[in-house]
Write an enzyme that holds these catalytic residues in place. Structure first.
Site, mmCIF file in Angstrom:
data_model
loop_
_atom_site.group_PDB
_atom_site.id
_atom_site.type_symbol
_atom_site.label_atom_id
_atom_site.label_comp_id
_atom_site.label_asym_id
_atom_site.label_seq_id
_atom_site.Cartn_x
_atom_site.Cartn_y
_atom_site.Cartn_z
ATOM 1 N N ASN A 1 -1.867 -9.443 4.187
ATOM 2 C CA ASN A 1 -1.670 -8.014 4.478
ATOM 3 C C ASN A 1 -1.326 -7.283 3.179
ATOM 4 O OD1 ASN A 1 -1.397 -5.662 5.912
ATOM 5 N ND2 ASN A 1 0.230 -6.390 7.275
ATOM 6 N N HIS B 1 -6.637 -1.276 11.354
ATOM 7 C CA HIS B 1 -6.039 -1.783 10.120
ATOM 8 C C HIS B 1 -7.041 -2.760 9.492
ATOM 9 C CE1 HIS B 1 -2.920 -2.627 7.297
ATOM 10 N NE2 HIS B 1 -2.667 -3.854 7.710
ATOM 11 N N CYS C 1 -5.419 0.400 3.325
ATOM 12 C CA CYS C 1 -5.601 -0.999 3.743
ATOM 13 C C CYS C 1 -7.027 -1.479 3.510
ATOM 14 C CB CYS C 1 -5.226 -1.163 5.207
ATOM 15 S SG CYS C 1 -6.181 -0.118 6.327
ATOM 16 N N GLN D 1 0.804 -1.219 0.000
ATOM 17 C CA GLN D 1 0.000 0.000 0.000
ATOM 18 C C GLN D 1 0.840 1.274 0.000
ATOM 19 O OE1 GLN D 1 -1.887 -1.122 3.939
ATOM 20 N NE2 GLN D 1 -1.734 1.078 4.270
#
Ligand code: NAG
Ligand code: NAG
Ligand code: NAG
Ligand code: NAG
Length: 334
Positions: free
Chosen positions: A300, A276, A138, A132
């Site tokens: 992630n 997150h 996110c 990112q």
């Protein structure tokens, strides 16, 4: 002591305390700077080095003499090494709680009949790990992952979809680009927009821009948005039967930022505060099934250098550890 005196002493302390650096780490520091392409001004370097050394020390303490890590997981130095805990937490995004939540009830889930493990990355549902960068996107990466999975289920084609399309265009749904957002509102945009572009035609820029959606380039759509009740049983049913699911979590701890491998478990993790967003792509257990070393497998958006090639195993069935099941959602595509 009066507040004024106290303040003076504090200021003195800050002005005088030049950090004492450990010269035995010189080579490692140089390597780290090179690897992550860091360059600092002379003054900045001293303080960044001090922060890095403190993080290094924390990492070594956690991993211990045997390097195996406490509590079943290990940490390592990575790109976040020159950030203080405060700076790191500023980098994370607040995930607002979705306003209107449509709850799809899962009827009498026969939890015991579900597979004991699942990994959608092995079944072609998951695109490569992305990064990112300096943008609080996110939530868009998590949402895009869930849409990519359902589009694959529907069409048999795995296509990397456009995060930038979500960043730029879902403001009317309440998201705010690189500042903040949530997956639920991102799906709402796709639903009402009637389409979404692929990464190929609307590439990621890691910064806010005007909405440039072109319906001629639409590669995905959704027909329903589902937000799950905040319980790991519902997450289990969804991840085992539907595919990858977007989730919000508490990632604010240093153990998360420097995570390397093993089943993540942070005693200070919140079971309701989130900052997150990630994609839950599976679950399973380590060792003997009866040992209870259960985990969720999450993807992630911090690149492959972080964690287990960009993934993390996080404790499952431990009272909603790090709030993993608190704001889970996915799109349906009929
Ligand atoms: C899958 O993608 C290819 C290449 O973009 C395309 O030609 C094909 O029609 C797609 N298949 C389906 C089922 O959408
Ligand atoms: C979409 O395609 C049509 C037909 O080719 C064209 O007339 C139109 O200008 C295109 N729209 C955009 C936004 O490019
Ligand atoms: C948990 O939080 C307390 C209080 O903030 C702190 O002293 C402790 O070191 C933390 N534990 C871990 C494992 O981070
Ligand atoms: C797992 O534990 C059960 C019960 O303790 C035992 O019967 C079984 O043999 C173990 N399986 C393995 C693979 O160790």
């Amino acid at each position: 002591m009066t507040p004024a005196v106290f303040l003076t002493i504090l200021c003195f302390g800050v002005a005088l305390a030049a950090p004492v650096l450990d010269s035995s780490l010189d080579a490692e520091w140089q390597q780290w700077k090179k690897k992550y392409e860091k360059s600092y001004s002379q003054e900045e370097e001293v303080w960044k080095r001090a922060v890095w050394e403190k993080n290094m020390q924390m990492i070594r303490t956690h991993n211990g003499e045997d390097g195996q890590g406490k509590h079943g997981f290990t940490v390592e130095m990575n790109a976040f090494g020159d950030m203080t805990g405060e700076e790191y937490r500023t980098f994370l995004t607040d995930i607002p709680v979705p306003a209107a939540v449509k709850v799809k009830s899962v009827q009498n889930p026969l939890l015991n009949d579900l597979p004991k493990s699942e990994d959608w990355t092995k079944k072609g549902f998951v695109t490569p790990v992305r990064k990112q960068g300096q943008c609080g996107s996110c939530w868009a990466f998590a949402a895009i992952g869930a849409i990519e999975g359902q589009m694959f289920w529907r069409t048999g084609n795995l296509t990397t979809l456009s995060v930038q399309n979500l960043l730029d265009c879902s403001k009317p749904q309440g998201n705010n680009g690189c500042v903040r957002g949530d997956a639920y509102s991102a799906y709402q945009y796709v639903l009402h927009n009637g389409g979404l572009e692929a990464e190929e035609t609307y590439p990621y820029e890691a910064k806010d821009g005007p909405c440039r959606y072109n319906p001629n380039n639409s590669r995905a759509y959704i027909t329903e948005v589902v937000s799950l009740p905040a319980h790991e049983d519902y997450l289990l049913v969804a991840v085992s039967m539907i595919g990858p699911v977007a989730a919000a979590i508490d990632a604010s701890h240093d153990s998360f930022r420097f995570y390397r491998g093993g089943i993540y478990h942070e005693p200070n993790c919140s079971s309701y505060l989130t900052n997150h967003a990630v994609l839950v792509v599976g679950y399973g257990f380590e060792g003997n099934e009866t040992d209870g070393n259960n985990y969720w497998l999450i993807k992630n958006s911090w690149g492959e250098e972080w964690g287990m090639k960009g993934y993390m195993k996080i404790a499952k069935d431990q009272n909603n550890h790090c709030a993993i099941a608190s704001y889970a959602s996915f799109p349906n595509i009929f």
